[in-house]
Design an enzyme around this catalytic site. Structure first.
Site, short mmCIF file in Angstrom:
data_model
loop_
_atom_site.label_atom_id
_atom_site.label_comp_id
_atom_site.label_asym_id
_atom_site.label_seq_id
_atom_site.Cartn_x
_atom_site.Cartn_y
_atom_site.Cartn_z
N ARG A 225 5.47 0.47 10.84
CA ARG A 225 5.16 -0.50 11.89
C ARG A 225 4.87 0.25 13.19
O ARG A 225 5.47 1.31 13.45
CB ARG A 225 6.34 -1.47 12.13
CG ARG A 225 6.49 -2.57 11.10
CD ARG A 225 5.31 -3.54 11.11
NE ARG A 225 5.47 -4.66 10.18
CZ ARG A 225 4.88 -4.74 8.98
NH1 ARG A 225 4.11 -3.77 8.53
NH2 ARG A 225 5.05 -5.83 8.24
N HIS A 273 -4.36 -1.72 9.03
CA HIS A 273 -3.23 -2.36 8.31
C HIS A 273 -3.62 -2.71 6.87
O HIS A 273 -3.51 -3.87 6.44
CB HIS A 273 -2.75 -3.61 9.07
CG HIS A 273 -1.35 -4.02 8.69
ND1 HIS A 273 -0.43 -4.49 9.60
CD2 HIS A 273 -0.69 -4.00 7.50
CE1 HIS A 273 0.70 -4.77 8.98
NE2 HIS A 273 0.56 -4.48 7.69
#
Ligand code: NDP
Ligand code: OXD
Length: 310
Positions: A225, A273
């Protein structure tokens, strides 16, 4: 009476998940009314992925559990209206995707592939990469994904260290925990892979001090993250050569704004992502299997511990 299962995710996911979920529930013999608009007080379960819709879980007074379609639950775990048990996503395709993505990017940097892919100018400049056995790697986070990646890299010959919150034992991986363990795990590592969740305990885990513990010219690979990295510290470390390259899949703000310095940085690779995607067929089956077990009185699998945020 049929179980009422609410699908709470963005529109595009409904078209991907409606039929695999319906099939998975039927295969497991569950009578389910799957819809996007059940009234809160009659909803038995919620299948959830981050979107701009559902923010207030308090009217779902009869909801028995929530199933996240994502492995990372930071967008929902801090929601104070959420009191129901929450299960995070674990599934073999997600793990396989992450192992492939991490291994690919580790090998890119380990073998120095860019040198040859980007320079075909006719310069004969043989630089032989070290063997994997001479390239220490650290994997921060030894959960489902971290363990799978660490063990794959260990099988390729890399000396792999891993770090987690609780002390762990993982075949082929030297494991550490705690603050002191973090320092030892990072010390002299040439590649760092981040597979931690985004929690108050992991924010800026890579900062000026911890980046400085890695070997000079180390590589960072972050499919975990964005907030795990202090971005300014990383940009400084890239500038002064402490870090040779960062491959980043996740960011504090997504999509990464067009004017973010990472996009144009010659030592940063941005991927959007995509490291590991939850695939509808297997994810639907995992949700259905977990829900069916819970209905039979078995413990909910992959339960999120709210006290630690993952
Ligand atoms: P898990 O919950 O299985 O594992 C998390 C790991 O992080 C555990 O080893 C845990 O320690 C460790 N950890 C958590 N907090 C701390 C802390 N404060 N200090 C040290 N270690 C800590 O998660 P997964 O392996 O399934 O996934 C990891 C992350 O990968 C997800 O949270 C998500 O953010 C990211 N992800 C990214 C994707 C992408 O496409 N880019 C796709 C899927 C996931 P312990 O073992 O002691 O509990
Ligand atoms: C996840 C992700 O958490 O895709 O599943 O990042």
């Amino acid at each position: 009476m049929a179980l009422r299962v609410l699908f709470a995710a963005r529109d595009a996911l409904w078209s991907e998940y409606e039929s695999p979920l319906t099939a998975a529930f039927a295969d497991l013999g569950l009578d389910v009314d799957l819809a996007r608009d059940h009234a809160p007080d009659v909803t038995d379960y919620i299948i959830y992925a981050p979107h701009d819709g559902l923010e207030d879980f308090s009217p779902y007074v009869n909801c028995k559990a929530i199933f996240s379609l994502w492995a990372g639950v930071e967008r929902i775990v801090t929601n104070r209206t959420l009191t129901q048990p929450l299960a995070k996503m674990v599934n073999p395709d997600l793990t396989a995707g992450m192992v492939e993505w991490v291994t690919g990017h580790v090998m890119r940097h380990h073998l120095g592939m860019d040198r040859h892919i980007l320079d075909q100018s006719g310069t004969w400049d043989p630089v032989v990469p070290p063997l994997a056995q001479d390239r220490p790697v650290v994997v921060l986070g030894l959960g489902t994904l971290g363990i799978a990646c660490a063990q794959t890299l260990a099988r390729l010959g890399f000396p792999v260290r891993g770090w987690s919150r609780r002390t762990k034992s993982v075949d082929g991986v030297v494991c550490y925990s705690g603050d002191k363990g973090l320092r030892i795990a990072l010390e002299g590592a040439e590649i760092a892979v981040l597979l931690l969740p985004d929690t108050p305990g992991t924010t800026n885990i890579l900062n000026t001090e911890t980046l400085g513990l890695l070997a000079r010219g180390a590589f960072i690979i972050n499919p975990g993250r964005g907030p795990l990295i202090d971005d300014r510290a990383l940009l400084r470390a890239l500038g002064d050569g402490q870090i040779a390259h960062a491959t980043l899949d996740v960011f504090r703000v997504e999509p990464l704004p067009k004017d973010h310095p990472y996009w144009a940085h010659p030592k940063v690779t941005v991927t959007p992502h995509i490291a590991a995607e939850t695939r509808p067929e297997t994810a639907a089956f995992e949700v259905a299997r977990n829900l069916a077990g819970f209905e039979k009185g078995e413990p909910l699998q992959n339960l999120v511990d709210r006290s630690v945020g993952y």
